[in-house]
Design a protein around this motif. Sequence first.
Motif, mmCIF file in Angstrom:
data_model
loop_
_atom_site.group_PDB
_atom_site.id
_atom_site.type_symbol
_atom_site.label_atom_id
_atom_site.label_comp_id
_atom_site.label_asym_id
_atom_site.label_seq_id
_atom_site.Cartn_x
_atom_site.Cartn_y
_atom_site.Cartn_z
ATOM 1 N N PHE A 10 0.838 -1.202 0.000
ATOM 2 C CA PHE A 10 0.000 0.000 0.000
ATOM 3 C C PHE A 10 0.872 1.251 0.000
ATOM 4 C CE2 PHE A 10 -2.234 3.452 2.157
ATOM 5 C CZ PHE A 10 -3.370 3.548 1.370
ATOM 6 N N ILE A 11 1.869 1.287 0.872
ATOM 7 C CA ILE A 11 2.772 2.440 0.954
ATOM 8 C C ILE A 11 3.547 2.604 -0.352
ATOM 9 C CG2 ILE A 11 4.844 3.332 2.112
ATOM 10 C CD1 ILE A 11 3.677 2.034 4.718
ATOM 11 N N MET A 12 4.045 1.489 -0.905
ATOM 12 C CA MET A 12 4.766 1.549 -2.182
ATOM 13 C C MET A 12 3.861 2.081 -3.295
ATOM 14 S SD MET A 12 7.014 -1.979 -2.094
ATOM 15 C CE MET A 12 7.166 -1.982 -3.862
ATOM 16 N N GLY A 13 2.623 1.599 -3.341
ATOM 17 C CA GLY A 13 1.667 2.050 -4.349
ATOM 18 C C GLY A 13 1.358 3.528 -4.206
ATOM 19 N N PHE A 14 1.194 3.983 -2.971
ATOM 20 C CA PHE A 14 0.898 5.388 -2.722
ATOM 21 C C PHE A 14 2.081 6.273 -3.117
ATOM 22 C CE2 PHE A 14 0.559 9.093 0.237
ATOM 23 C CZ PHE A 14 -0.557 9.663 -0.362
ATOM 24 N N LEU A 18 2.155 9.105 -6.001
ATOM 25 C CA LEU A 18 2.565 10.489 -5.768
ATOM 26 C C LEU A 18 3.664 10.918 -6.740
ATOM 27 C CD1 LEU A 18 2.639 10.796 -1.873
ATOM 28 C CD2 LEU A 18 0.932 11.722 -3.458
ATOM 29 N N LEU A 19 4.648 10.047 -6.945
ATOM 30 C CA LEU A 19 5.725 10.363 -7.890
ATOM 31 C C LEU A 19 5.185 10.467 -9.314
ATOM 32 C CD1 LEU A 19 8.573 8.089 -6.478
ATOM 33 C CD2 LEU A 19 8.366 10.590 -6.288
ATOM 34 N N PHE A 20 4.283 9.574 -9.664
ATOM 35 C CA PHE A 20 3.681 9.580 -10.999
ATOM 36 C C PHE A 20 2.888 10.864 -11.234
ATOM 37 C CE2 PHE A 20 0.498 8.336 -14.178
ATOM 38 C CZ PHE A 20 1.337 7.809 -15.162
ATOM 39 N N ILE A 72 -8.364 9.942 -10.210
ATOM 40 C CA ILE A 72 -9.232 8.903 -9.633
ATOM 41 C C ILE A 72 -8.560 8.225 -8.438
ATOM 42 C CG2 ILE A 72 -10.304 6.639 -10.052
ATOM 43 C CD1 ILE A 72 -11.064 7.700 -12.870
ATOM 44 N N PRO A 73 -7.299 7.796 -8.565
ATOM 45 C CA PRO A 73 -6.652 7.177 -7.398
ATOM 46 C C PRO A 73 -6.543 8.130 -6.205
ATOM 47 C CG PRO A 73 -5.390 6.727 -9.386
ATOM 48 C CD PRO A 73 -6.439 7.739 -9.752
ATOM 49 N N CYS A 92 -12.932 18.911 -0.922
ATOM 50 C CA CYS A 92 -12.158 20.126 -0.626
ATOM 51 C C CYS A 92 -10.658 19.849 -0.691
ATOM 52 C CB CYS A 92 -12.524 20.682 0.749
ATOM 53 S SG CYS A 92 -14.110 21.528 0.787
ATOM 54 N N ILE A 93 -10.220 18.711 -0.162
ATOM 55 C CA ILE A 93 -8.804 18.346 -0.205
ATOM 56 C C ILE A 93 -8.348 18.197 -1.657
ATOM 57 C CG2 ILE A 93 -7.141 16.511 0.338
ATOM 58 C CD1 ILE A 93 -8.798 16.054 2.941
ATOM 59 N N ILE A 94 -9.161 17.555 -2.468
ATOM 60 C CA ILE A 94 -8.828 17.365 -3.888
ATOM 61 C C ILE A 94 -8.703 18.711 -4.592
ATOM 62 C CG2 ILE A 94 -9.701 16.473 -6.097
ATOM 63 C CD1 ILE A 94 -10.995 14.189 -4.336
ATOM 64 N N VAL A 95 -9.654 19.600 -4.358
ATOM 65 C CA VAL A 95 -9.623 20.926 -4.977
ATOM 66 C C VAL A 95 -8.371 21.688 -4.531
ATOM 67 C CG1 VAL A 95 -10.764 23.187 -5.093
ATOM 68 C CG2 VAL A 95 -12.128 21.105 -5.285
ATOM 69 N N ILE A 96 -8.069 21.655 -3.242
ATOM 70 C CA ILE A 96 -6.909 22.378 -2.711
ATOM 71 C C ILE A 96 -5.609 21.830 -3.294
ATOM 72 C CG2 ILE A 96 -5.542 22.783 -0.613
ATOM 73 C CD1 ILE A 96 -8.323 23.002 0.854
ATOM 74 N N ILE A 97 -5.454 20.509 -3.330
ATOM 75 C CA ILE A 97 -4.230 19.905 -3.880
ATOM 76 C C ILE A 97 -4.101 20.243 -5.368
ATOM 77 C CG2 ILE A 97 -3.070 17.717 -4.430
ATOM 78 C CD1 ILE A 97 -2.890 18.525 -1.461
ATOM 79 N N SER A 98 -5.193 20.153 -6.102
ATOM 80 C CA SER A 98 -5.176 20.486 -7.520
ATOM 81 C C SER A 98 -4.811 21.958 -7.720
ATOM 82 C CB SER A 98 -6.538 20.184 -8.143
ATOM 83 O OG SER A 98 -6.519 20.452 -9.512
#
Length: 171
Positions: A10-14, A18-20, A72-73, A92-98
């Motif tokens: 899970f950590i490796m996938g996350f 993030l890098l991708f 999506i992920p 809200c988190i998605i909007v802020i990060i974007s």
Amino acid sequence: MRKKIINTLFIMGFIFYLLFILWNILFKYVSPLEIFSNDRFFSQTLNIIPFNDIFKGKFNKMDIYGNIILFIPFGIYINMIIKDVRISKSICIIVIISFIFEISQYILGIGASDITDIITNTIGGIIGIGIYTIIKSIFKCDNKVKSFITICSTIIMLIVSIILIGIFMYN
């Protein structure tokens, strides 16, 4: 032992995700090492009119669908990492990060900052939230949800890695 493997995957996938996402949003034209170089690609454009390119007849399906798919992920991971988060808070988190990604592109001069990207990223994140909600309603138990999502993300991570390696080897 199984739980440790799932947590590690899970950590490796996350981290891979993030890098991708960083590579596809911030570093698609400039490597992190080139950001402060004078001899690099420099673009500082800002579009605050939603879907302006479509109205101008410059519709790029990959920009629209790519941003949706890319986020999506993110919607899934937010709900996995922040337990019992309300949907409105996830959005809200998605909007802020974007928004942070788009502002970073503008400040660093590494791409086009576009309100359409924020909208399409948010749509992708909302789809991810919906997928997570469906998976959670099917499996009910958090451990099963995490295992299922981790296995799926590991398979996708391997496929994407193979494709990327192929692309780099071809070029």
